[in-house]
Design an enzyme around this catalytic site. Structure first.
Site, PDB file in Angstrom:
ATOM      1  N   THR A   1       0.864  -1.168   0.000  1.00  0.00           N
ATOM      2  CA  THR A   1       0.000   0.000   0.000  1.00  0.00           C
ATOM      3  C   THR A   1       0.897   1.212   0.000  1.00  0.00           C
ATOM      4  O   THR A   1       1.898   1.227   0.696  1.00  0.00           O
ATOM      5  CB  THR A   1      -0.875  -0.015   1.267  1.00  0.00           C
TER       6      THR A   1
ATOM      7  N   GLY B   1     -10.217  -3.067   3.177  1.00  0.00           N
ATOM      8  CA  GLY B   1      -9.191  -2.995   4.219  1.00  0.00           C
ATOM      9  C   GLY B   1      -9.204  -1.654   4.933  1.00  0.00           C
ATOM     10  O   GLY B   1     -10.188  -0.908   4.894  1.00  0.00           O
ATOM     11  N   ASP B   2      -8.094  -1.343   5.575  1.00  0.00           N
ATOM     12  CA  ASP B   2      -7.975  -0.087   6.325  1.00  0.00           C
ATOM     13  C   ASP B   2      -7.705   1.121   5.430  1.00  0.00           C
ATOM     14  O   ASP B   2      -8.008   2.257   5.783  1.00  0.00           O
ATOM     15  CB  ASP B   2      -6.827  -0.200   7.331  1.00  0.00           C
TER      16      ASP B   2
END
Ligand code: SD4
Length: 347
Positions: A206, A236-237
């Site tokens: 990321t 996801g985050d």
């Protein structure tokens, strides 16, 4: 024992001394700015793009958007449309962006759009919302002039997807090089993330970037194709404000990479920023957040990776990860940038 009278005496003395102390107080060091910090070795190339905006006095928000775009379009890499697909073979992108005024925008599960970060910025600047997902996000993108790309995997992603299909096992052992027993291509500054391995396979990466411009304005961006071979619909985050990215113009900014589920349940980057608000340096704040993560995951933490990076208004930098192998790139004062290996909880 401290009596009320002695307490009053001491506090009066302290008050009367404070002007004297401030007379001799060391002048606060000038903030280091502009500055840009990104996750992973590949952050160095990304920082260079941000630097082109920051150096002539540009806005940190433009810098972090441009830098994210530069890696999103790197089709042989693992952020953006070139990344690994979900387990049904679709590449789904997550991204978010935030400025120093708490303005933020986000997209999740976005397909066939080259620059999710720019769609996230459009959400932030032109809608009453913060987050758009899936089909709605794609419709919004197309309505705003973003091209719908072909639904096709990159050559690297196709290869690893075919390989994965043989066992169809979801086992994200991210960036824990020792466990994977593979050698990462650690070409500092190169277009590849450190978890692309010599044999051509790669796990996900990321790109998180935080920056402060010459005027002291903070911004951040976070963009990813998410965990390789995730369930269809999994988010996801990275697109979640306060998890994958948080910016507070009065304090600092933080972003994360790694196992998104763990970052979400910690409220990871918001926590890092709150630690800084309460006086921690960026380094201490990242470390404390990782310690909290390990504390709530006493058995699992050895087997997943999460790394945080952070900056504060003084231009101080911090980074810390759960396991070894999390690198980050710092570029400031026209120094061309440098890659560092973050300290980790498990050595
Ligand atoms: C996610 N945090 O989707 C991302 C993945 C990642 O390095 O950071 N990979 O959970």
């Amino acid at each position: 024992m401290t009596t009320r009278r002695s307490f009053l005496r001491w506090s009066t003395l302290a008050v009367s001394l404070s002007p004297v102390r401030s007379l001799f107080a060391l002048p606060k060091a000038a903030a280091v700015k502009p500055i840009v910090v990104s996750t992973w070795d590949s952050g160095l190339a990304v920082n260079a793009v941000a630097w082109k905006v920051l150096k002539p006095g540009g806005y940190a928000l433009d810098a972090v958007e441009e830098s994210a775009k530069s890696i999103e379009k790197e089709i042989s890499c693992c952020v953006g449309l070139g990344g690994n697909p979900d387990r049904e073979g679709h590449v789904t992108l997550d991204a978010c962006i935030m400025n120093e005024k708490y303005d933020c925008g986000s997209v999740a599960g976005l397909e066939r759009i080259l620059h999710p970060i720019s769609v996230a910025r459009k959400v932030m600047e032109t809608t009453p919302h913060v987050m758009l997902i899936g089909e709605g996000a794609q419709q919004f993108a197309v309505a705003n002039g973003f091209k719908l790309e072909e639904d096709k995997l990159s050559a690297d992603a196709e290869k690893s997807y075919k390989e994965w299909l043989k066992k169809s096992e979801y086992k994200p052992l991210m960036n824990i090089e020792q466990q994977q027993g593979k050698t990462p291509k650690r070409a500092a500054g190169g277009p590849f993330a450190p978890n692309q391995f010599e044999d051509g396979s790669f796990n996900h990466d990321t790109m998180g970037t935080v920056a402060m411009d010459a005027k002291g304005r903070l911004s951040g961006s976070c963009t990813t194709s998410g965990m390789a071979f995730k369930m269809r619909g999994r988010i996801g985050d990275s697109p979640i404000i306060g998890a994958g990215l948080y910016v507070d113009g009065e304090v600092g900014a933080a972003t994360s990479s790694g196992q998104g589920e763990e970052v979400i349940r910690l409220g990871g980057t918001h926590l890092v920023v709150e630690f800084m608000r309460n006086g921690a340096t960026p380094m201490e704040a990242c470390k404390k957040a990782v310690e909290r993560l390990v504390k709530i995951n006493p058995k699992k933490a050895k087997d997943f990776q999460v790394g945080f990076i952070a900056i504060n208004l003084q231009g101080e930098v911090g980074a810390y990860s759960v396991n070894k192998g999390f690198s980050y790139a710092v570029t400031k004062a026209d120094d061309g940038g440098k890659v560092f290996m973050a300290e980790s909880y498990y050595k």
